[in-house]
Design a protein around this motif. Sequence first.
Motif, PDB file in Angstrom:
ATOM      1  N   ALA A   1       0.828  -1.213   0.000  1.00 57.79           N
ATOM      2  CA  ALA A   1       0.000   0.000   0.000  1.00 57.79           C
ATOM      3  C   ALA A   1       0.859   1.259   0.000  1.00 57.79           C
ATOM      4  O   ALA A   1       0.556   2.246  -0.690  1.00 57.79           O
ATOM      5  CB  ALA A   1      -0.932  -0.018   1.204  1.00 57.79           C
ATOM      6  N   TYR A   2       1.945   1.235   0.756  1.00 60.12           N
ATOM      7  CA  TYR A   2       2.807   2.413   0.829  1.00 60.12           C
ATOM      8  C   TYR A   2       3.524   2.649  -0.490  1.00 60.12           C
ATOM      9  O   TYR A   2       3.652   3.797  -0.949  1.00 60.12           O
ATOM     10  CB  TYR A   2       3.819   2.236   1.956  1.00 60.12           C
ATOM     11  CG  TYR A   2       4.694   3.448   2.177  1.00 60.12           C
ATOM     12  CD1 TYR A   2       4.174   4.608   2.740  1.00 60.12           C
ATOM     13  CD2 TYR A   2       6.032   3.432   1.813  1.00 60.12           C
ATOM     14  CE1 TYR A   2       4.963   5.727   2.935  1.00 60.12           C
ATOM     15  CE2 TYR A   2       6.840   4.547   2.008  1.00 60.12           C
ATOM     16  CZ  TYR A   2       6.301   5.692   2.573  1.00 60.12           C
ATOM     17  OH  TYR A   2       7.086   6.802   2.751  1.00 60.12           O
ATOM     18  N   LEU A   3       3.993   1.564  -1.141  1.00 61.14           N
ATOM     19  CA  LEU A   3       4.631   1.717  -2.444  1.00 61.14           C
ATOM     20  C   LEU A   3       3.642   2.250  -3.477  1.00 61.14           C
ATOM     21  O   LEU A   3       3.992   3.090  -4.320  1.00 61.14           O
ATOM     22  CB  LEU A   3       5.193   0.371  -2.907  1.00 61.14           C
ATOM     23  CG  LEU A   3       6.399  -0.163  -2.123  1.00 61.14           C
ATOM     24  CD1 LEU A   3       6.793  -1.547  -2.638  1.00 61.14           C
ATOM     25  CD2 LEU A   3       7.584   0.800  -2.220  1.00 61.14           C
ATOM     26  N   ALA A   4       2.408   1.758  -3.421  1.00 64.70           N
ATOM     27  CA  ALA A   4       1.386   2.266  -4.344  1.00 64.70           C
ATOM     28  C   ALA A   4       1.128   3.752  -4.105  1.00 64.70           C
ATOM     29  O   ALA A   4       0.883   4.521  -5.055  1.00 64.70           O
ATOM     30  CB  ALA A   4       0.104   1.461  -4.178  1.00 64.70           C
ATOM     31  N   GLN A   5       1.173   4.159  -2.832  1.00 69.50           N
ATOM     32  CA  GLN A   5       0.980   5.579  -2.521  1.00 69.50           C
ATOM     33  C   GLN A   5       2.100   6.422  -3.122  1.00 69.50           C
ATOM     34  O   GLN A   5       1.841   7.490  -3.701  1.00 69.50           O
ATOM     35  CB  GLN A   5       0.944   5.761  -1.012  1.00 69.50           C
ATOM     36  CG  GLN A   5       0.792   7.212  -0.572  1.00 69.50           C
ATOM     37  CD  GLN A   5       0.822   7.343   0.953  1.00 69.50           C
ATOM     38  OE1 GLN A   5       0.713   6.351   1.672  1.00 69.50           O
ATOM     39  NE2 GLN A   5       0.975   8.567   1.418  1.00 69.50           N
ATOM     40  N   LEU A   6       3.336   5.956  -3.029  1.00 66.51           N
ATOM     41  CA  LEU A   6       4.458   6.682  -3.619  1.00 66.51           C
ATOM     42  C   LEU A   6       4.342   6.744  -5.140  1.00 66.51           C
ATOM     43  O   LEU A   6       4.618   7.779  -5.763  1.00 66.51           O
ATOM     44  CB  LEU A   6       5.774   6.017  -3.214  1.00 66.51           C
ATOM     45  CG  LEU A   6       6.156   6.084  -1.735  1.00 66.51           C
ATOM     46  CD1 LEU A   6       7.465   5.336  -1.483  1.00 66.51           C
ATOM     47  CD2 LEU A   6       6.291   7.534  -1.282  1.00 66.51           C
ATOM     48  N   VAL A   7       3.917   5.627  -5.754  1.00 69.22           N
ATOM     49  CA  VAL A   7       3.753   5.606  -7.209  1.00 69.22           C
ATOM     50  C   VAL A   7       2.630   6.546  -7.633  1.00 69.22           C
ATOM     51  O   VAL A   7       2.741   7.275  -8.633  1.00 69.22           O
ATOM     52  CB  VAL A   7       3.487   4.166  -7.691  1.00 69.22           C
ATOM     53  CG1 VAL A   7       3.137   4.146  -9.173  1.00 69.22           C
ATOM     54  CG2 VAL A   7       4.697   3.288  -7.419  1.00 69.22           C
ATOM     55  N   SER A   8       1.542   6.559  -6.890  1.00 67.95           N
ATOM     56  CA  SER A   8       0.401   7.402  -7.235  1.00 67.95           C
ATOM     57  C   SER A   8       0.755   8.882  -7.150  1.00 67.95           C
ATOM     58  O   SER A   8       0.218   9.695  -7.898  1.00 67.95           O
ATOM     59  CB  SER A   8      -0.780   7.078  -6.318  1.00 67.95           C
ATOM     60  OG  SER A   8      -1.895   7.891  -6.614  1.00 67.95           O
ATOM     61  N   GLN A   9       1.639   9.246  -6.211  1.00 66.28           N
ATOM     62  CA  GLN A   9       2.042  10.646  -6.069  1.00 66.28           C
ATOM     63  C   GLN A   9       2.794  11.142  -7.307  1.00 66.28           C
ATOM     64  O   GLN A   9       2.734  12.322  -7.643  1.00 66.28           O
ATOM     65  CB  GLN A   9       2.927  10.809  -4.839  1.00 66.28           C
ATOM     66  CG  GLN A   9       2.192  10.666  -3.520  1.00 66.28           C
ATOM     67  CD  GLN A   9       3.145  10.766  -2.340  1.00 66.28           C
ATOM     68  OE1 GLN A   9       4.335  10.989  -2.511  1.00 66.28           O
ATOM     69  NE2 GLN A   9       2.598  10.605  -1.132  1.00 66.28           N
ATOM     70  N   ARG A  10       3.521  10.234  -7.974  1.00 63.19           N
ATOM     71  CA  ARG A  10       4.401  10.639  -9.080  1.00 63.19           C
ATOM     72  C   ARG A  10       3.824  10.305 -10.453  1.00 63.19           C
ATOM     73  O   ARG A  10       4.476  10.549 -11.462  1.00 63.19           O
ATOM     74  CB  ARG A  10       5.768   9.974  -8.907  1.00 63.19           C
ATOM     75  CG  ARG A  10       6.571  10.625  -7.806  1.00 63.19           C
ATOM     76  CD  ARG A  10       7.698   9.740  -7.331  1.00 63.19           C
ATOM     77  NE  ARG A  10       8.497  10.490  -6.376  1.00 63.19           N
ATOM     78  CZ  ARG A  10       8.139  10.719  -5.108  1.00 63.19           C
ATOM     79  NH1 ARG A  10       6.960  10.254  -4.663  1.00 63.19           N
ATOM     80  NH2 ARG A  10       8.909  11.422  -4.315  1.00 63.19           N
ATOM     81  N   THR A  11       2.653   9.717 -10.498  1.00 65.29           N
ATOM     82  CA  THR A  11       2.004   9.370 -11.770  1.00 65.29           C
ATOM     83  C   THR A  11       0.551   9.818 -11.718  1.00 65.29           C
ATOM     84  O   THR A  11       0.056  10.302 -10.700  1.00 65.29           O
ATOM     85  CB  THR A  11       2.070   7.845 -12.003  1.00 65.29           C
ATOM     86  OG1 THR A  11       1.366   7.173 -10.960  1.00 65.29           O
ATOM     87  CG2 THR A  11       3.517   7.370 -12.047  1.00 65.29           C
ATOM     88  N   ASN A  12      -0.120   9.614 -12.798  1.00 65.84           N
ATOM     89  CA  ASN A  12      -1.552   9.929 -12.872  1.00 65.84           C
ATOM     90  C   ASN A  12      -2.404   8.705 -12.590  1.00 65.84           C
ATOM     91  O   ASN A  12      -3.602   8.690 -12.915  1.00 65.84           O
ATOM     92  CB  ASN A  12      -1.887  10.487 -14.256  1.00 65.84           C
ATOM     93  CG  ASN A  12      -1.223  11.826 -14.506  1.00 65.84           C
ATOM     94  OD1 ASN A  12      -1.079  12.632 -13.578  1.00 65.84           O
ATOM     95  ND2 ASN A  12      -0.828  12.065 -15.751  1.00 65.84           N
TER      96      ASN A  12
END
Length: 312
Positions: free
Chosen positions: A213-224
């Motif tokens: 979940a935390y990795l997905a949060q980081l990815v979501s911050q930098r992508t659309n």
Amino acid sequence: MMTPADHLPPAAPSASADSSNHSGVSWAAIFAGAAGAAALSMILVVLGFGLGFSAVSPWADKGVSATTLGVSTVLWLTFTQIVASGMGGYLAGRLRVKWANMHGDEVYFRDTAHGFLAWAVASLVTAMLVLGSLGSAIGSGVQAGASVTSGAAVAAATSSNDNASDPYGYFVDMLFRDNRPVAVSDDAAHAVVTRIFARTVSNDGQLAGEDRAYLAQLVSQRTNLTQAQAEQRVDQVYGQALKSVEDAEMAARQAADTAKKVAAATALWTFVALLCGAFFASFAATFGGRSRDAVVWHERDRTRTHAPTSIR
């Protein structure tokens, strides 16, 4: 009237009488044969290296195959042992001293022993000069393969030295995790992802729910991407990374297994080649000894034939 035997030089009874009290080993002949065998062996080994390098090509589908090269190496090593040891044994038998009034079986045994000793000395010299470096190279290959196997997973997963220099970095990241979107630099985000991947791969390989979940949060911050799409990407990328680590570990294990088999086969065929060398050295020494004795008896008969028949 005097017979021809009266004009021959008197025999030395002490030499024949004391022959059994002297050593039956002619070390000078043994070292001479060993020197010749070692020198010829070195020459043939260097020639074999030259022929081997000329037959190998760095390009694919060029040059000889690995199997052909291995078989050729074994055959050349055996040929080298037979030729070099045979010559050394012959020299040792031909150059040894004459044993007077000695039984034929004893002469045969001593010639065989001289050939074997010449082979033994030559083998020790050759081992120190050539086989020592070869064994070191094989041992280094096996050790390198084992080291790669044991560290393949960590080496493939950790592209930076952060995990090695900071073993508690993963736990520190967990301590300051925030469910709210927090903007962090790319370098910091990459370091966090690296530490999570490294720890997960080194443990059971299963990505924990909170890490996912935390990795997905980081990815979501930098992508659309949405959170669900980011989690799907995390699963996909982590699966590829895990497969890469497993492939690297498998390749390292196969390399280590191949190195072990090569080392075992090399040792086995070297043993066979050395046995062939010992046999041919001992066998050739008997021919050398017989040739020397034949020359001595021929010279003695020729001297007796040309001796004067009478003296007034």
